[in-house]
Design a protein around this motif. Sequence first.
Motif, PDB file in Angstrom:
ATOM      1  N   ARG A   1      -4.057  -4.684  -3.051  1.00  0.00           N
ATOM      2  CA  ARG A   1      -3.550  -4.742  -1.679  1.00  0.00           C
ATOM      3  C   ARG A   1      -3.259  -3.323  -1.200  1.00  0.00           C
ATOM      4  O   ARG A   1      -2.503  -2.599  -1.826  1.00  0.00           O
ATOM      5  N   GLU A   2      -3.902  -2.982  -0.088  1.00  0.00           N
ATOM      6  CA  GLU A   2      -3.922  -1.586   0.340  1.00  0.00           C
ATOM      7  C   GLU A   2      -2.521  -1.049   0.623  1.00  0.00           C
ATOM      8  O   GLU A   2      -2.126   0.014   0.134  1.00  0.00           O
ATOM      9  N   GLY A   3      -1.770  -1.816   1.432  1.00  0.00           N
ATOM     10  CA  GLY A   3      -0.459  -1.320   1.874  1.00  0.00           C
ATOM     11  C   GLY A   3       0.449  -0.977   0.723  1.00  0.00           C
ATOM     12  O   GLY A   3       1.036   0.110   0.668  1.00  0.00           O
ATOM     13  N   SER A   4       0.566  -1.880  -0.225  1.00  0.00           N
ATOM     14  CA  SER A   4       1.511  -1.651  -1.316  1.00  0.00           C
ATOM     15  C   SER A   4       1.071  -0.481  -2.181  1.00  0.00           C
ATOM     16  O   SER A   4       1.901   0.312  -2.646  1.00  0.00           O
TER      17      SER A   4
ATOM     18  N   VAL B   1       1.990   4.951  -4.348  1.00  0.00           N
ATOM     19  CA  VAL B   1       1.496   6.322  -4.525  1.00  0.00           C
ATOM     20  C   VAL B   1       2.464   7.317  -3.911  1.00  0.00           C
ATOM     21  O   VAL B   1       2.859   8.313  -4.532  1.00  0.00           O
ATOM     22  N   ALA B   2       2.894   6.999  -2.677  1.00  0.00           N
ATOM     23  CA  ALA B   2       3.812   7.908  -1.995  1.00  0.00           C
ATOM     24  C   ALA B   2       5.116   8.041  -2.767  1.00  0.00           C
ATOM     25  O   ALA B   2       5.638   9.150  -2.965  1.00  0.00           O
ATOM     26  N   ALA B   3       5.629   6.928  -3.239  1.00  0.00           N
ATOM     27  CA  ALA B   3       6.895   6.957  -3.970  1.00  0.00           C
ATOM     28  C   ALA B   3       6.747   7.769  -5.253  1.00  0.00           C
ATOM     29  O   ALA B   3       7.626   8.580  -5.594  1.00  0.00           O
TER      30      ALA B   3
ATOM     31  N   MET C   1       7.759  12.438   2.772  1.00  0.00           N
ATOM     32  CA  MET C   1       6.795  11.484   2.227  1.00  0.00           C
ATOM     33  C   MET C   1       6.790  10.204   3.047  1.00  0.00           C
ATOM     34  O   MET C   1       5.732   9.617   3.324  1.00  0.00           O
ATOM     35  N   ALA C   2       7.989   9.783   3.460  1.00  0.00           N
ATOM     36  CA  ALA C   2       8.077   8.571   4.270  1.00  0.00           C
ATOM     37  C   ALA C   2       7.363   8.763   5.598  1.00  0.00           C
ATOM     38  O   ALA C   2       6.622   7.881   6.063  1.00  0.00           O
ATOM     39  N   LEU C   3       7.565   9.947   6.183  1.00  0.00           N
ATOM     40  CA  LEU C   3       6.876  10.254   7.450  1.00  0.00           C
ATOM     41  C   LEU C   3       5.367  10.153   7.264  1.00  0.00           C
ATOM     42  O   LEU C   3       4.659   9.548   8.084  1.00  0.00           O
ATOM     43  N   GLY C   4       4.885  10.757   6.180  1.00  0.00           N
ATOM     44  CA  GLY C   4       3.453  10.691   5.895  1.00  0.00           C
ATOM     45  C   GLY C   4       2.986   9.266   5.748  1.00  0.00           C
ATOM     46  O   GLY C   4       1.947   8.858   6.291  1.00  0.00           O
ATOM     47  N   TYR C   5       3.793   8.477   5.042  1.00  0.00           N
ATOM     48  CA  TYR C   5       3.437   7.083   4.818  1.00  0.00           C
ATOM     49  C   TYR C   5       3.364   6.325   6.145  1.00  0.00           C
ATOM     50  O   TYR C   5       2.409   5.598   6.429  1.00  0.00           O
ATOM     51  N   PHE C   6       4.379   6.554   6.989  1.00  0.00           N
ATOM     52  CA  PHE C   6       4.395   5.839   8.280  1.00  0.00           C
ATOM     53  C   PHE C   6       3.251   6.298   9.169  1.00  0.00           C
ATOM     54  O   PHE C   6       2.631   5.501   9.864  1.00  0.00           O
TER      55      PHE C   6
END
Lengths: 102, 892
Positions: B157-160, B165-167, B390-395
Amino acid sequence: MTDAGDSARKPLGSKPSLFLERQSYRRRRMTDAARLLPFLGAALLVIPLLWPDETVESQAVPLSSAIFYIFACWGLLILVSLFFGLTARRLGRRESPEADAD
Amino acid sequence: MATLNVLILVCLGYVVLLFGVAFAADRMAAAGRGKWLRSPLIYTLSLSIYCTAWTFYGAVGNAARSGLEFVTIYLGPTLVMVSWWWGLRKLVRIGRSQRVTSIADLISSRYGKSNTLAVCVTILAVLGGTPYIALQLQSITLSFSIFAEADPSGLYREGSSVFWVAAGLAMFAILFGTRNLDANERHHGVVTAIALESVVKLFALLAVGIFVVWGVAGGIGPMMDRIDASEIGQWNVDAGRWTTFIFLSAAAFVCLPRMFQVMVVENDDEGHLRTAAWAFPLYLLLMSLFVVPIAVIGLDLMPEGSNPDLFVLTVPLSQGNDWLAMLSFIGGFSSATSMVIVTAMALSTMVSNHLVMPIWLNMQEGSGSVSGDVRNIVLLARRVSIAVIMALGYFYYSLSGGGTALASIGLVAFAGISQILPALVGGLFWRGATRTGALVGLSVGFVLWIYTLLLPGMGAAWMPETVLQNGPFGLGWLRPQALFGIEGIDPMVHTVMWSMSLNTIAFCVASLLSFPSPLERLQGAQFVNVFDHSAAPRGWTGSVAQSEDLMIMTQRILGAGPAQEFFQSEAEQQGGRSRLPEPTPGFLERLERELSGSVGAATAHAMIGQIVGGSSVSVEDLLAVADESAQMLEYSSQLEVKSAELSRTARQLREANTKLTQVSEQKDSFLSQVSHELRTPMTSIRAFSEIMRDTQGLSAEEQTRYAAIIHDEALRLTRLLDDLLDLSVLESGQVNLNMGDDSLRSVLDRAVSSALAGTDQQLSVRRSLISERIPLHTDLDRLGQVFINLISNAQKYCDAAEPVLTISAHDVGGQVVIDFTDNGSGIPPEAQSMVFEKFARVGVDKVGGAGLGLAICREIMQRLGGEISYLPGQGGAAFRISLPLAYRQAAQ
């Protein structure tokens, strides 16, 4: 501005000073050449813009030649830069006092 | 066989390996071992975080779309590295000497430690960095999805996966990037892990390339033929894009926060640049060597419409070479992770130092002592920043959906971060560059970048189609992609051209028009002339009472141990016995630099400013730094003055010594003179009295003559003794003066008549009676004695045929001046200084005289408050007597 001038300030007259003078002269010219290198590189990399492109169907330069040219220039820059790096290190080492007082 | 599970397992194993390498490297560095950790090779390899997933995957995609254009992204950095002698050397030297922690810190430090500028650069870097991080996440996800398609289980599942990866990356960055507070301390763990990743990605790309050329195409010759035969087989490069991208990649190479981090902040030794100057271009060359072959083969083999950005993965997969695909995946994974980790580290340092710390400091309300443990706050700020970035990148990734071609996002980020270039280059080479100029230039470039590139690229939600077509409010010349009505330029070239040129112009003009603050000028001189003087300017003055506050604050930032160590060594250097050093400007400067390694220049400056009470850059300091030669000049002129003074004193001493010797000789001669003078009359008295006693039958006439001689001699003796007595009374100062009032004229009248009375020699005296009408209040008898002495001297010694004495009197500035000048040959120069000494007689003693007259005159005149002196060069002997005009008080 560069540290190349240090040896030039050493007293003249004693015998080794001739070598030091000459060496610091070499070092400076080497620095000059190193400074000119990026300009040479830029000039080489702009030359392909003069080549005819695919709009001139018959004379277009094949990509393999373009690759060959670009990578040859690139390699040349790397080699010259390597040469300067080694020379600078050699001269820098010899410049350190009494390292080899020949 | 390459199931998703295996892939994830390999991934995790690789990450564990990275953790292990980073941990081991940190341990080795802490133990002081592992010299190779600081080798030029590691430095060069760490520079290769320039090659991100964008490079790894995107270069092939770019080549498949537009031929050789991709190579510009590598040629720019090559030119920069080759020209290290121009700029990078200086940049690294400044970074090390000023303990710079990030590109924002460098800019802020150069322009007077301005935090406003640092905030601007930080915002720019975060804005440009976020899409870039999203791009890396996207590339990892895309590569996962390639394997997922082949995996029948379909658990992917792509989103998870993106989230995890980001975490994971955030955790890695936090663990190894924020271990020590001092950003200037090398992060050996991270750098070594990155070097390893560089080797992996180069190896992976080379492996795929070799497989494609020799495994698929069948050698170099056939490969070249296939290249020429392919749809990109002819030289077709847009001149504008070619030059613009070379320039852009060169600029970004210097300005990107992550590049600055590894190139300047993590640099151990300037000499490493020398190696990197050729080794890094070589790395880039190898990275791009097989890009075109892979693209061409991919275009040949892969079905129409497949994503060229993933050829590096899909080509080996399609050939059934799963292990190569796996290796290539690890290569891409390496590129993405190393870039994300270093970017997160660099950005978090900037955010915590320039956004969080100033706000936190402001909340302290400027209280002298800083409360709480700053150390923990900084570290926490840095860790939270990493997570937030990292969260910014993820969003950003989840919002944008990750559709755009990889290369374009990278270029957008490049164009944004390159807006720092004018301020950076100007700051390094132009002392006239000011904070205002940097701010204005940066703002202009930033706004243009957002308006012409970022917003149009983000879609209709951000930039309506009507604005793109007709300009805002229908103003055609403001169309985002055709500014000033110039159409038909490639959007990228358009943005770079306008933003960079207007940015530079604004920077220069604002710099020329504004005036820098003293601190700015000091820092400017420091930066531009970094090779001339690496010593810091003195900017602080403090009092002893503040040392303790400084100590408390430093402990909270550096930790108790290092802070005490630092203060102790400073105190020892100052030679004091106390544990706290005096807050000398030098000490404060070093402390500030030490702190700036942890919290950035602007914050460190502000913190010390809070305690010490503001920077005190005086005009003197400025002059001293701006023109050290002036100081040298001043010093040498002071020395000159001193040496002149010394030689003057020496001359005076020599003169005094000569005089003393003369006086001592005089004393000796005085004694012999006195006995001689007494003896001569005594001898004749004795002789004549013996004659009178012993000789019988002397005539009365003879007796009278002899008695007269004896009488005369006795008189002479008496006169001599009187003179000696007189002199000794005068010299001992016990003389009583009988003050009286009369005019100069009558005193002179009496003196002339009594001096000339009873002599047969002719001396004509010339006087000017009118000028002698001067009233005197003095001891008239004593003054008369002086006059008589001078007149009789002239009578005795003037050797002219017709001796003439001229007496003239003047009133000069409250003094009566009386000159006695005769027409003789005068006193020879060598004797002039001695005439007033006792028994000094000029020439042969032809006329009887004890040589006491002038000595007595001098003593008398001193008692009367005047003086007598010899006037040389008057044609004859000339004496000048000066007296106070209204001498009213009797000298006691």
